[in-house]
Design a protein around this motif. Structure first.
Motif, PDB file in Angstrom:
ATOM      1  N   TYR A   1      -1.238  -0.300  -9.294  1.00  8.23           N
ATOM      2  CA  TYR A   1      -0.069   0.487  -8.897  1.00  8.23           C
ATOM      3  C   TYR A   1      -0.442   1.643  -7.974  1.00  8.23           C
ATOM      4  N   LEU A   2      -1.509   2.381  -8.286  1.00  9.84           N
ATOM      5  CA  LEU A   2      -1.858   3.551  -7.487  1.00  9.84           C
ATOM      6  C   LEU A   2      -2.503   3.202  -6.149  1.00  9.84           C
ATOM      7  N   VAL A   3      -3.478   2.327  -6.155  1.00 12.25           N
ATOM      8  CA  VAL A   3      -4.197   2.021  -4.912  1.00 12.25           C
ATOM      9  C   VAL A   3      -3.510   0.932  -4.096  1.00 12.25           C
ATOM     10  N   GLY A   4      -2.491   0.330  -4.635  1.00 16.86           N
ATOM     11  CA  GLY A   4      -1.772  -0.734  -3.949  1.00 16.86           C
ATOM     12  C   GLY A   4      -2.243  -2.093  -4.413  1.00 16.86           C
ATOM     13  N   ALA A   5      -1.316  -2.916  -4.865  1.00 19.99           N
ATOM     14  CA  ALA A   5      -1.659  -4.262  -5.346  1.00 19.99           C
ATOM     15  C   ALA A   5      -1.407  -5.275  -4.232  1.00 19.99           C
ATOM     16  N   LYS A   6      -2.355  -6.214  -4.098  1.00 17.71           N
ATOM     17  CA  LYS A   6      -2.233  -7.300  -3.122  1.00 17.71           C
ATOM     18  C   LYS A   6      -2.369  -8.628  -3.846  1.00 17.71           C
ATOM     19  N   LEU A   7      -1.583  -9.593  -3.408  1.00 17.01           N
ATOM     20  CA  LEU A   7      -1.626 -10.941  -3.970  1.00 17.01           C
ATOM     21  C   LEU A   7      -2.387 -11.838  -2.998  1.00 17.01           C
ATOM     22  N   ASN A   8      -3.455 -12.466  -3.494  1.00 14.17           N
ATOM     23  CA  ASN A   8      -4.224 -13.423  -2.694  1.00 14.17           C
ATOM     24  C   ASN A   8      -3.783 -14.823  -3.071  1.00 14.17           C
ATOM     25  N   SER A   9      -3.275 -15.546  -2.072  1.00 19.29           N
ATOM     26  CA  SER A   9      -2.897 -16.931  -2.296  1.00 19.29           C
ATOM     27  C   SER A   9      -3.567 -17.742  -1.198  1.00 19.29           C
ATOM     28  N   GLY A  10      -4.729 -18.258  -1.518  1.00 21.61           N
ATOM     29  CA  GLY A  10      -5.516 -18.949  -0.496  1.00 21.61           C
ATOM     30  C   GLY A  10      -6.086 -17.927   0.464  1.00 21.61           C
ATOM     31  N   GLU A  11      -5.817 -18.110   1.755  1.00 25.81           N
ATOM     32  CA  GLU A  11      -6.320 -17.137   2.723  1.00 25.81           C
ATOM     33  C   GLU A  11      -5.300 -16.066   3.070  1.00 25.81           C
ATOM     34  N   GLU A  12      -4.101 -16.145   2.522  1.00 22.83           N
ATOM     35  CA  GLU A  12      -3.065 -15.158   2.788  1.00 22.83           C
ATOM     36  C   GLU A  12      -3.102 -14.033   1.752  1.00 22.83           C
ATOM     37  N   LYS A  13      -3.003 -12.769   2.232  1.00 19.11           N
ATOM     38  CA  LYS A  13      -2.910 -11.600   1.356  1.00 19.11           C
ATOM     39  C   LYS A  13      -1.537 -10.980   1.546  1.00 19.11           C
ATOM     40  N   ILE A  14      -0.835 -10.802   0.422  1.00 21.47           N
ATOM     41  CA  ILE A  14       0.521 -10.270   0.454  1.00 21.47           C
ATOM     42  C   ILE A  14       0.517  -8.918  -0.256  1.00 21.47           C
ATOM     43  N   GLN A  15       0.976  -7.862   0.440  1.00 21.76           N
ATOM     44  CA  GLN A  15       1.030  -6.523  -0.140  1.00 21.76           C
ATOM     45  C   GLN A  15       2.186  -6.470  -1.142  1.00 21.76           C
ATOM     46  N   LEU A  16       1.867  -6.217  -2.420  1.00 26.05           N
ATOM     47  CA  LEU A  16       2.890  -6.156  -3.467  1.00 26.05           C
ATOM     48  C   LEU A  16       3.401  -4.736  -3.674  1.00 26.05           C
ATOM     49  N   THR A  17       2.484  -3.780  -3.752  1.00 25.09           N
ATOM     50  CA  THR A  17       2.879  -2.376  -3.884  1.00 25.09           C
ATOM     51  C   THR A  17       2.109  -1.565  -2.859  1.00 25.09           C
ATOM     52  N   SER A  18       2.738  -0.527  -2.358  1.00 25.49           N
ATOM     53  CA  SER A  18       2.076   0.302  -1.354  1.00 25.49           C
ATOM     54  C   SER A  18       1.076   1.236  -2.037  1.00 25.49           C
ATOM     55  N   PRO A  19      -0.007   1.561  -1.341  1.00 23.81           N
ATOM     56  CA  PRO A  19      -0.970   2.501  -1.915  1.00 23.81           C
ATOM     57  C   PRO A  19      -0.408   3.919  -1.920  1.00 23.81           C
ATOM     58  N   ILE A  20      -0.998   4.777  -2.719  1.00 20.61           N
ATOM     59  CA  ILE A  20      -0.575   6.167  -2.776  1.00 20.61           C
ATOM     60  C   ILE A  20      -0.814   6.799  -1.406  1.00 20.61           C
ATOM     61  N   LYS A  21       0.124   7.614  -0.968  1.00 24.02           N
ATOM     62  CA  LYS A  21       0.063   8.207   0.369  1.00 24.02           C
ATOM     63  C   LYS A  21      -0.764   9.504   0.339  1.00 24.02           C
ATOM     64  N   TRP A  22      -1.236   9.904   1.497  1.00 27.27           N
ATOM     65  CA  TRP A  22      -2.110  11.075   1.595  1.00 27.27           C
ATOM     66  C   TRP A  22      -1.423  12.336   1.076  1.00 27.27           C
ATOM     67  N   TYR A  23      -0.137  12.501   1.361  1.00 26.25           N
ATOM     68  CA  TYR A  23       0.547  13.712   0.917  1.00 26.25           C
ATOM     69  C   TYR A  23       0.801  13.693  -0.595  1.00 26.25           C
TER      70      TYR A  23
END
Length: 167
Positions: A61-83
């Protein structure tokens, strides 16, 4: 017993279809559904579908979750922002500076050191979790200011208690 709280993200993807991702902040437990089919959990980060496809989740949740399906990576949640990081470390920095400055502690005593560090680190982390889930930036700032004040108040109360015990 209270039901576990999950953050839920729904994404439409051209290759996979409708992806539903849920994660519990407290336990890190993850659930994944694709096109309405809840996938079977193979291990902590790997899921498999009824047709034998395997999906792996990287991050959280904090660093951003990505789903790997074969060679495709899908961003599930955005990472925490700098501010959000900047707003969240303010309580830790305040107690670090104030608790180690003798002149400031003579004005308003706060507990510093290990106790102040642990308290301010915990409130900083809690602030990061809370504000990441909020949308309006003004609300993120308001919650961060409240967290900063709460941290200072807790460290002040403990500082007064320590002074009363010692003197």
């Amino acid at each position: 017993m209270e039901e576990e709280k999950f953050t839920k993200t729904i994404i439409e993807n051209a290759a996979c279809g409708k992806i539903e991702y849920e994660e519990s902040f407290w336990t890190g437990k993850k659930k994944l559904s694709i096109n309405g089919e809840e996938l079977t959990k193979a291990n902590k980060k790997t899921f498999s579908s009824a047709d034998g496809r395997t999906f792996t989740i990287e991050g959280n949740y904090l660093v951003g979750a990505k789903l790997n399906s074969g060679e495709e990576k899908i961003q599930l949640t955005s990472p925490i922002k700098w501010y959000e990081i900047a707003l969240s470390i303010l309580p830790f920095i305040l107690i670090l500076i104030w608790g180690n400055n003798e002149t400031l502690c003579l004005i308003v005593p706060v507990v510093g050191g290990a106790i102040g560090g642990v308290i301010s680190a915990l409130t900083s982390f809690a602030n990061a979790i809370i504000i990441k889930g909020l949308k309006p930036i003004w609300l993120k700032i308001a919650v961060s200011i409240l967290t900063l004040g709460l941290t200072f108040l807790i460290c002040y109360a403990i500082g007064l208690a320590v002074i009363n015990i010692l003197y």
